[in-house]
Design a protein around this motif. Structure first.
Motif, short mmCIF file in Angstrom:
data_model
loop_
_atom_site.label_atom_id
_atom_site.label_comp_id
_atom_site.label_asym_id
_atom_site.label_seq_id
_atom_site.Cartn_x
_atom_site.Cartn_y
_atom_site.Cartn_z
N TYR A 234 1.28 -28.25 -3.80
CA TYR A 234 1.96 -27.13 -4.46
C TYR A 234 1.28 -26.76 -5.77
N VAL A 235 1.49 -25.51 -6.15
CA VAL A 235 1.07 -25.06 -7.49
C VAL A 235 2.28 -24.36 -8.12
N VAL A 236 2.32 -24.39 -9.44
CA VAL A 236 3.46 -23.78 -10.14
C VAL A 236 3.00 -22.49 -10.82
N ALA A 237 3.75 -21.42 -10.57
CA ALA A 237 3.43 -20.13 -11.18
C ALA A 237 4.52 -19.76 -12.18
N TYR A 238 4.08 -19.41 -13.37
CA TYR A 238 5.01 -18.89 -14.39
C TYR A 238 4.79 -17.38 -14.42
N ASN A 239 5.62 -16.68 -13.70
CA ASN A 239 5.38 -15.26 -13.48
C ASN A 239 5.97 -14.40 -14.59
N LYS A 240 5.65 -13.12 -14.56
CA LYS A 240 6.09 -12.10 -15.54
C LYS A 240 5.47 -12.37 -16.91
N SER A 241 4.26 -12.89 -16.91
CA SER A 241 3.59 -13.21 -18.16
C SER A 241 3.23 -11.95 -18.94
N ASP A 242 3.29 -10.78 -18.27
CA ASP A 242 3.00 -9.54 -18.99
C ASP A 242 4.05 -9.25 -20.06
N LEU A 243 5.20 -9.92 -19.97
CA LEU A 243 6.26 -9.70 -20.95
C LEU A 243 6.09 -10.59 -22.19
N LEU A 244 5.14 -11.50 -22.13
CA LEU A 244 4.91 -12.38 -23.29
C LEU A 244 3.91 -11.73 -24.25
N THR A 245 4.02 -12.10 -25.51
CA THR A 245 3.03 -11.63 -26.48
C THR A 245 1.78 -12.52 -26.32
N PRO A 246 0.61 -12.05 -26.80
CA PRO A 246 -0.60 -12.89 -26.68
C PRO A 246 -0.39 -14.27 -27.31
N GLN A 247 0.35 -14.30 -28.43
CA GLN A 247 0.60 -15.59 -29.10
C GLN A 247 1.46 -16.50 -28.22
N GLN A 248 2.48 -15.90 -27.60
CA GLN A 248 3.37 -16.68 -26.71
C GLN A 248 2.59 -17.22 -25.52
N ARG A 249 1.69 -16.38 -25.01
CA ARG A 249 0.88 -16.81 -23.85
C ARG A 249 -0.01 -18.00 -24.24
N GLU A 250 -0.56 -17.90 -25.43
CA GLU A 250 -1.49 -18.93 -25.89
C GLU A 250 -0.80 -20.29 -26.03
N HIS A 251 0.43 -20.27 -26.52
CA HIS A 251 1.13 -21.53 -26.78
C HIS A 251 2.15 -21.89 -25.71
N PHE A 252 2.05 -21.24 -24.55
CA PHE A 252 3.06 -21.47 -23.52
C PHE A 252 2.94 -22.88 -22.92
N GLN A 253 4.06 -23.58 -22.87
CA GLN A 253 4.09 -24.95 -22.34
C GLN A 253 4.28 -24.91 -20.82
N MET A 254 3.34 -25.54 -20.10
CA MET A 254 3.44 -25.53 -18.64
C MET A 254 3.25 -26.93 -18.09
N VAL A 255 3.65 -27.10 -16.82
CA VAL A 255 3.36 -28.37 -16.16
C VAL A 255 1.85 -28.40 -15.89
N PRO A 256 1.24 -29.58 -15.75
CA PRO A 256 -0.20 -29.63 -15.48
C PRO A 256 -0.55 -28.80 -14.24
N GLY A 257 -1.57 -27.98 -14.36
CA GLY A 257 -1.99 -27.15 -13.23
C GLY A 257 -1.19 -25.87 -13.08
N GLY A 258 -0.24 -25.64 -13.94
CA GLY A 258 0.58 -24.42 -13.88
C GLY A 258 -0.26 -23.20 -14.21
N VAL A 259 0.14 -22.05 -13.66
CA VAL A 259 -0.62 -20.82 -13.88
C VAL A 259 0.33 -19.73 -14.39
N LEU A 260 -0.09 -19.07 -15.47
CA LEU A 260 0.68 -17.91 -15.95
C LEU A 260 0.24 -16.70 -15.13
N THR A 261 1.17 -16.09 -14.44
CA THR A 261 0.81 -14.96 -13.57
C THR A 261 1.58 -13.71 -13.95
N SER A 262 1.05 -12.60 -13.52
CA SER A 262 1.77 -11.34 -13.65
C SER A 262 1.54 -10.55 -12.36
N ALA A 263 2.61 -10.45 -11.57
CA ALA A 263 2.50 -9.66 -10.34
C ALA A 263 2.34 -8.19 -10.72
#
Lengths: 158, 392
Positions: free
Chosen positions: A110-139
């Motif tokens: 499995y892989v983990v997707a943190y979707n709707k990343s387009d709603l985050l600010t660049p700073q929020q994206r940079e410091h976003f806490q994820m599980v190892p291997g997680g991916v910030l995505t924007s459909a």
């Protein structure tokens, strides 16, 4: 040709259907339409010399009242576990979805997707806490969607 | 026979089934006429079922078990196929064949979908509202028929509750556990329905406002104002205190004296005046004069109780209010203070004395009339030679 079943699991309204639409058709619709039951899509891809058909299960989202039925999980080689990076509760529930998937498919990847990343600010994206291997995505924007499916396919076929 | 029975039952109950038969190699051996509507293309014998029903991928192990034993059967519910919602049944047909029944559930699924969409939309709205309420600094609680229905995060945190369920479960009448100093939420509603009211919980002060949401639902908003109250108190203290001596000012003293007289409390008023203070200022300077005033205030104050009100009238005059009418005892006490001052050596000024005028309240006394009598007594003390206590 190899056929592999993969699932998209997660809470409702995290963007599972939108990720599949972006991956298969390269389209996006802002309107939220609930998925009921399952809808299957297919996608051919090559990983190195291996040609594969992904059977992608768009599974209805879990709600506080309803867990995802086990019958949908059976026989899956992998799963994309999706959360909405703007909704804390959907990220809290990731662990539950992973546990559920692994209980039915102990060898499943499995892989983990943190979707709707387009709603985050660049700073929020940079410091976003994820599980190892997680991916910030924007459909919506298409960010990292192909990478997400590709990573899982590689994992499954390796 | 059993499968035929299922089909018959479905027809009789106006359910719509289509069927496909497959062999061990997943090849289609037979199918019903209308099956194509679920695939959007024609179906051919000998084709791989997985080309039409990719849902079968991953189910191969289960199909094996269906072939082996007629008791084994599986159903995959609510699968979206070519604008239809279907249930896919895997049934044992023979040792070499599996019967796949496709049950059209579109109508009922669309009704369910409508409900699910409504429910999910509401859940999203609820989550958003909850986040808004939880982000508030105020404590919010919604009650219905005197019982808590909802409490925001701040409310739960304030009362050390882990969850709303805990709050609901703890006590049938969950009001008491919040330690609110009112009988019930209905009573609190009556108290705060018109305007924001102060409410003390433990060491904190809140402004509480009650709003009727619907007939039985009431919203209570608790705004914590402890810091504001502390600041107000500190500010009031600053305004009411004389900066040199730290004693209350005359305006504050008058206010408290008026209150006491209004509530018919018997009080005794004492005016103290440092004798020949002008000479101290002239001889030693104003800085020494100020030190004498401070030292006098400390000296007299050290002999008073906490509930005696001690103020500076202005200049070298002080006021003492005793909430007691036992004049003899008070005079005795003042006499001791007078003696103490008389024997004290003031820093930079040496020996000095104080004269006292005493007056005890009578019926219908006002601030003015009582002050006037005490002032006259002080005048007499000065006239008679100073350093003495005179009762007016």
């Amino acid at each position: 040709m190899i056929r592999k079943k993969i699932l998209l699991l997660g809470d409702f309204n995290v963007g599972k259907t939108s990720l599949i639409k972006r991956y298969i058709d390269n389209t996006f619709d802002d309107k939220y339409l609930t998925t009921i039951g399952v809808k299957i899509s297919k996608k051919f891809l090559s990983v190195g010399s291996i040609e594969c058909e992904l059977i992608i299960w768009d599974v209805e989202g879990a709600t506080p009242q309803k867990r995802i039925p086990e019958q949908y999980l059976v026989g899956a080689s992998g799963a994309i576990i999706v959360a909405d990076c703007n909704r804390e509760e959907t990220m809290v529930n990731l662990e539950e979805h992973i546990k559920h998937f692994k209980a039915v498919n102990p060898n499943g990847k499995y892989v983990v997707a943190y979707n709707k990343s387009d709603l985050l600010t660049p700073q929020q994206r940079e410091h976003f806490q994820m599980v190892p291997g997680g991916v910030l995505t924007s459909a919506k924007k298409g960010d990292h969607v192909n990478q997400l499916f590709g990573t899982l396919a590689k994992e499954i076929l390796s | 026979m059993k499968n035929i029975q299922i089909i018959l039952n479905a027809i009789l109950s106006q359910d719509v089934f289509e069927y496909i038969l497959i062999d061990r190699a997943y090849r289609i051996t037979d199918f019903s006429e209308n099956i194509t509507r679920y695939f959007g293309k024609n179906v051919h014998r000998d084709d791989d079922i997985r080309d039409y029903l990719p849902e079968i991928v991953g189910y191969e192990d289960r199909i094996e078990t269906v072939l082996e034993d007629e008791k084994n059967r599986y159903v995959l519910e609510t699968v979206y196929k070519n604008d239809y919602y279907i249930n896919i049944h895997l049934e044992h047909y023979s040792k070499d064949k599996v019967l796949i029944l496709l049950h059209n559930t579109t109508e009922i699924t669309l009704s369910k979908l409508e409900l699910l969409q409504y429910s999910n939309d509401n859940q999203l709205l609820f989550n958003t509202i909850k986040k808004i309420l939880d982000s508030q600094d105020n404590l919010l609680v919604v009650t219905s028929n005197n019982k808590i229905e909802y409490a925001n995060k701040k409310f739960l945190e304030y009362f050390s509750l882990k969850s709303l369920d805990e709050l609901k479960e703890r006590n049938e009448n969950n009001f008491s556990i919040t330690s609110l100093p009112v009988r019930s939420f209905d009573a609190l509603y009556e108290y705060a329905k018109e305007e924001e009211k102060e409410l003390t919980i433990g060491e904190d002060t809140f402004l509480v406002k009650a709003t009727l949401l619907e007939k039985t639902y009431k919203l209570f908003t608790f705004s914590k104002i402890t810091k504001l109250c502390d600041m107000n108190r500190a500010l009031e203290e600053k305004i009411n205190r004389d900066p040199l001596t730290g004693l209350y000012r005359k305006s504050y003293f008058d206010e408290k004296l008026a209150e006491a007289l209004e509530y018919d409390q018997s009080v005794t008023l004492v005016i103290a005046d440092i004798d020949n203070f002008k000479a101290i200022n002239d001889r030693y300077g104003h800085l020494v004069g100020d030190k004498v005033l401070k030292e006098s205030a400390d000296l007299i104050g050290s002999q008073l109780r906490d509930n005696d009100l001690f103020a500076r009238w202005g200049g070298e005059e002080f006021l003492i209010l005793f909430k007691c009418s036992k004049q003899e005892k008070i005079v005795e006490k003042i006499e001791k203070i007078r003696e103490m001052v008389d024997t004290h050596v003031f820093d930079g000024a040496g020996h000095l004395t104080v004269s006292f005028g005493v007056a005890t309240s009578k019926e219908n006394d006002t601030v003015y009339s009582l002050l006037e009598r005490a002032d006259k007594a002080l005048y007499l003390a000065k006239k008679k030679g100073k350093n003495m206590v005179v009762v007016g």
